[in-house]
Design a protein around this motif. Structure first.
Motif, PDB file in Angstrom:
ATOM      1  N   GLY A 299       0.803  -1.227   0.000  1.00  0.00           N
ATOM      2  CA  GLY A 299       0.000   0.000   0.000  1.00  0.00           C
ATOM      3  C   GLY A 299       0.834   1.274   0.000  1.00  0.00           C
ATOM      4  N   ILE A 300       0.134   2.385  -0.079  1.00  0.00           N
ATOM      5  CA  ILE A 300       0.813   3.679  -0.194  1.00  0.00           C
ATOM      6  C   ILE A 300       1.512   4.047   1.117  1.00  0.00           C
ATOM      7  N   GLU A 301       0.793   3.895   2.229  1.00  0.00           N
ATOM      8  CA  GLU A 301       1.407   4.256   3.508  1.00  0.00           C
ATOM      9  C   GLU A 301       2.562   3.327   3.862  1.00  0.00           C
ATOM     10  N   GLY A 302       2.384   2.039   3.554  1.00  0.00           N
ATOM     11  CA  GLY A 302       3.461   1.077   3.818  1.00  0.00           C
ATOM     12  C   GLY A 302       4.699   1.411   2.998  1.00  0.00           C
ATOM     13  N   THR A 303       4.483   1.806   1.752  1.00  0.00           N
ATOM     14  CA  THR A 303       5.612   2.161   0.875  1.00  0.00           C
ATOM     15  C   THR A 303       6.327   3.392   1.418  1.00  0.00           C
ATOM     16  N   ALA A 304       5.544   4.385   1.830  1.00  0.00           N
ATOM     17  CA  ALA A 304       6.149   5.612   2.370  1.00  0.00           C
ATOM     18  C   ALA A 304       6.955   5.291   3.634  1.00  0.00           C
ATOM     19  N   TYR A 305       6.402   4.439   4.467  1.00  0.00           N
ATOM     20  CA  TYR A 305       7.083   4.059   5.711  1.00  0.00           C
ATOM     21  C   TYR A 305       8.435   3.399   5.391  1.00  0.00           C
ATOM     22  N   ASP A 306       8.423   2.478   4.431  1.00  0.00           N
ATOM     23  CA  ASP A 306       9.660   1.766   4.067  1.00  0.00           C
ATOM     24  C   ASP A 306      10.678   2.718   3.436  1.00  0.00           C
ATOM     25  N   LEU A 307      10.200   3.617   2.594  1.00  0.00           N
ATOM     26  CA  LEU A 307      11.132   4.585   1.974  1.00  0.00           C
ATOM     27  C   LEU A 307      11.788   5.433   3.055  1.00  0.00           C
ATOM     28  N   LYS A 308      10.989   5.882   4.014  1.00  0.00           N
ATOM     29  CA  LYS A 308      11.544   6.727   5.091  1.00  0.00           C
ATOM     30  C   LYS A 308      12.571   5.946   5.914  1.00  0.00           C
ATOM     31  N   GLN A 309      12.250   4.693   6.156  1.00  0.00           N
ATOM     32  CA  GLN A 309      13.173   3.851   6.929  1.00  0.00           C
ATOM     33  C   GLN A 309      14.546   3.784   6.230  1.00  0.00           C
ATOM     34  N   LEU A 310      14.544   3.612   4.922  1.00  0.00           N
ATOM     35  CA  LEU A 310      15.819   3.477   4.203  1.00  0.00           C
ATOM     36  C   LEU A 310      16.534   4.821   4.073  1.00  0.00           C
ATOM     37  N   LEU A 311      15.763   5.883   3.838  1.00  0.00           N
ATOM     38  CA  LEU A 311      16.406   7.199   3.694  1.00  0.00           C
ATOM     39  C   LEU A 311      17.033   7.642   5.013  1.00  0.00           C
ATOM     40  N   SER A 312      16.464   7.219   6.122  1.00  0.00           N
ATOM     41  CA  SER A 312      17.001   7.695   7.400  1.00  0.00           C
ATOM     42  C   SER A 312      17.969   6.692   8.023  1.00  0.00           C
ATOM     43  N   ASN A 313      18.209   5.579   7.345  1.00  0.00           N
ATOM     44  CA  ASN A 313      19.119   4.588   7.911  1.00  0.00           C
ATOM     45  C   ASN A 313      20.064   4.054   6.827  1.00  0.00           C
ATOM     46  N   PRO A 314      21.048   4.897   6.412  1.00  0.00           N
ATOM     47  CA  PRO A 314      21.897   4.532   5.271  1.00  0.00           C
ATOM     48  C   PRO A 314      22.679   3.234   5.458  1.00  0.00           C
ATOM     49  N   GLU A 315      23.057   2.923   6.698  1.00  0.00           N
ATOM     50  CA  GLU A 315      23.823   1.682   6.923  1.00  0.00           C
ATOM     51  C   GLU A 315      22.970   0.457   6.599  1.00  0.00           C
ATOM     52  N   TYR A 316      21.747   0.481   7.082  1.00  0.00           N
ATOM     53  CA  TYR A 316      20.815  -0.622   6.831  1.00  0.00           C
ATOM     54  C   TYR A 316      20.534  -0.717   5.337  1.00  0.00           C
ATOM     55  N   ALA A 317      20.335   0.458   4.709  1.00  0.00           N
ATOM     56  CA  ALA A 317      20.050   0.496   3.266  1.00  0.00           C
ATOM     57  C   ALA A 317      21.207  -0.119   2.482  1.00  0.00           C
ATOM     58  N   LYS A 318      22.426   0.212   2.893  1.00  0.00           N
ATOM     59  CA  LYS A 318      23.617  -0.305   2.202  1.00  0.00           C
ATOM     60  C   LYS A 318      23.703  -1.839   2.357  1.00  0.00           C
ATOM     61  N   TRP A 319      23.415  -2.298   3.547  1.00  0.00           N
ATOM     62  CA  TRP A 319      23.469  -3.740   3.815  1.00  0.00           C
ATOM     63  C   TRP A 319      22.447  -4.492   2.942  1.00  0.00           C
ATOM     64  N   LEU A 320      21.236  -3.950   2.854  1.00  0.00           N
ATOM     65  CA  LEU A 320      20.213  -4.584   2.013  1.00  0.00           C
ATOM     66  C   LEU A 320      20.677  -4.621   0.554  1.00  0.00           C
ATOM     67  N   GLY A 321      21.248  -3.501   0.092  1.00  0.00           N
ATOM     68  CA  GLY A 321      21.692  -3.409  -1.302  1.00  0.00           C
ATOM     69  C   GLY A 321      22.786  -4.429  -1.599  1.00  0.00           C
ATOM     70  N   GLU A 322      23.715  -4.569  -0.670  1.00  0.00           N
ATOM     71  CA  GLU A 322      24.807  -5.531  -0.897  1.00  0.00           C
ATOM     72  C   GLU A 322      24.287  -6.962  -0.914  1.00  0.00           C
ATOM     73  N   ASN A 323      23.357  -7.271  -0.009  1.00  0.00           N
ATOM     74  CA  ASN A 323      22.745  -8.612  -0.041  1.00  0.00           C
ATOM     75  C   ASN A 323      21.990  -8.820  -1.346  1.00  0.00           C
ATOM     76  N   GLY A 324      21.349  -7.776  -1.813  1.00  0.00           N
ATOM     77  CA  GLY A 324      20.571  -7.851  -3.051  1.00  0.00           C
ATOM     78  C   GLY A 324      21.463  -8.164  -4.234  1.00  0.00           C
ATOM     79  N   ARG A 325      22.613  -7.527  -4.283  1.00  0.00           N
ATOM     80  CA  ARG A 325      23.548  -7.774  -5.395  1.00  0.00           C
ATOM     81  C   ARG A 325      23.984  -9.244  -5.403  1.00  0.00           C
ATOM     82  N   GLU A 326      24.276  -9.761  -4.232  1.00  0.00           N
ATOM     83  CA  GLU A 326      24.694 -11.162  -4.133  1.00  0.00           C
ATOM     84  C   GLU A 326      23.553 -12.101  -4.555  1.00  0.00           C
ATOM     85  N   HIS A 327      22.345 -11.757  -4.169  1.00  0.00           N
ATOM     86  CA  HIS A 327      21.174 -12.573  -4.527  1.00  0.00           C
ATOM     87  C   HIS A 327      21.005 -12.609  -6.053  1.00  0.00           C
ATOM     88  N   VAL A 328      21.201 -11.463  -6.694  1.00  0.00           N
ATOM     89  CA  VAL A 328      21.101 -11.418  -8.162  1.00  0.00           C
ATOM     90  C   VAL A 328      22.252 -12.209  -8.778  1.00  0.00           C
TER      91      VAL A 328
END
Ligand code: UDP
Length: 357
Positions: A299-328
């Motif tokens: 949903g829209i609110e859930g998406t906004a919540y997740d975007l805010k979480q990543l924008l305000s937590n760069p370390e977590y965002a970076k970790w997710l991105g690195e795991n994502g690259r490995e998954h691909v």
């Protein structure tokens, strides 16, 4: 994939059917109906669909040991299998987990004439009397869309589209199609903007076989007009380096689809080690493992919540991105895809045997 197959010793070639605007209007209705939207399709429209398929059969010089037909548009080419011989496989690129019954029944009559059908995700499997294969799509890491780019190229693409680099960028790359929920993207962005200063890039093109895109683009432009932090970019076909650069310039990549066969844009983003927020639909769930290779939103609110979480937590965002690259790297690169297609081709010649992919 064709050049790689040729290098492997296969005489592979790729043909494209021709269609006019009326045909694409019908096939877009099929596309929407297969994704579960109610569409009224007339007898004349079904007849036109068959007529264009037959005309293509007359005009195309089809021959080969294996005919591998992609998607619903050319599905009726199989009518000529008696004359042409060989093995026939049908590749479905869309989410057919909940299709409108009438359209699926119409297409199913052709699908069951094939020797096998390949679907992108297990939930798309059908009750059909032919063999089914689960083959996910893939990206080519060496292509212009995905290869590493020098920072100057990224900067020059941002400059070309007047996107300042001084604020976080949320990007969705998608055709302007309602199933990509572009208005929902803007609504989620508006919610994020209330607490975080950032900008939104929506990059998309219009496709010749998509008659709805101009209307959707107009709606999106009207919705975004008042906000200078929303960049709606109409990117010409084949601008792979530009799409690559926009993905690389992004802080977070969004894919807020309502239905999704696979969502190559998600693999493209993850390969660039970008944190991704994407709807928990269709083939996206193969790629985004929630809270490990990205965030699956609702949903829209859930998406906004997740975007805010990543924008305000760069370390977590970076970790997710690195795991994502490995998954691909492990699952969604072109080499795995070719191997599975080759095994599938082989399996067509051994209908009684179990082939382990
Ligand atoms: N794409 C592009 N330019 C655009 C919009 C999309 O090159 O303006 C590319 C995108 O990078 C991806 C593909 O088109 O490689 C879209 O595939 P996806 O599976 O995400 O969605 P589809 O359009 O097939 O529904």
């Amino acid at each position: 994939m064709v050049p790689l197959m040729v290098q492997l010793g296969l005489d592979a070639r790729w043909n494209v059917i021709k269609g006019n605007d009326e045909f694409f209007a019908v096939t877009k209705k099929f596309h929407n109906a297969l994704h579960g939207r109610e569409e009224a399709i007339t007898r004349d429209e079904y007849a036109l669909f068959l007529e264009v398929n037959r005309k293509n059969l007359d005009e195309m010089k089809l021959h080969g040991d294996i005919m591998f037909i992609h998607d619903p548009q050319p599905v009726a080419l199989v009518e000529k299998r008696g004359e042409l011989g060989g093995k026939w496989a049908w590749r479905c690129h869309i989410d057919v987990s909940n299709p409108q019954a009438e359209v699926w029944e119409f297409l199913r009559k052709f699908v069951i004439k094939y020797d096998g059908a390949a679907f992108s995700a297990p939930s798309f499997a059908q009750t059909i009397p032919i063999r089914q294969f689960m083959v996910s799509p893939s990206i080519d890491p060496l292509s212009d869309k995905n290869r590493e780019l020098p920072q100057e190229t990224i900067d020059s693409v941002l400059a070309k589209y007047n996107i300042p680099a001084d604020k976080p960028i949320i990007t969705q790359v998608s055709r302007f199609d309602r199933l990509k929920d572009p208005v929902g993207v803007i609504q989620a962005f508006d919610l994020v903007k209330k607490s975080i200063d950032c900008q939104l890039v929506m990059a998309g093109g219009t496709a010749t076989d998509d008659p709805e895109s101009e209307v959707v683009l107009k709606e999106v432009r009207e919705r975004a007009e008042a906000n200078p932090d929303i960049h709606i970019l109409l990117i010409p076909p084949g601008s792979d380096i530009e799409i690559n650069a926009l993905q690389r310039a992004s802080t977070v990549i969004l894919q807020k689809s309502i239905k999704e066969g696979f969502g190559l844009t998600v693999s493209e983003a993850l390969w660039k080690a970008k944190p991704v927020v994407a709807s928990a639909v269709g083939g996206i769930t193969l790629q985004v493992k929630n809270k490990f290779t990205g965030l699956l939103s609702h949903g829209i609110e859930g998406t906004a919540y997740d975007l805010k979480q990543l924008l305000s937590n760069p370390e977590y965002a970076k970790w997710l991105g690195e795991n994502g690259r490995e998954h691909v790297r492990q699952n969604f690169l072109i080499t795995r895809h070719i191997k599975e297609y080759l095994l599938m081709f082989l399996a067509l010649y051994h209908p009684e045997e179990t082939i382990y992919l």
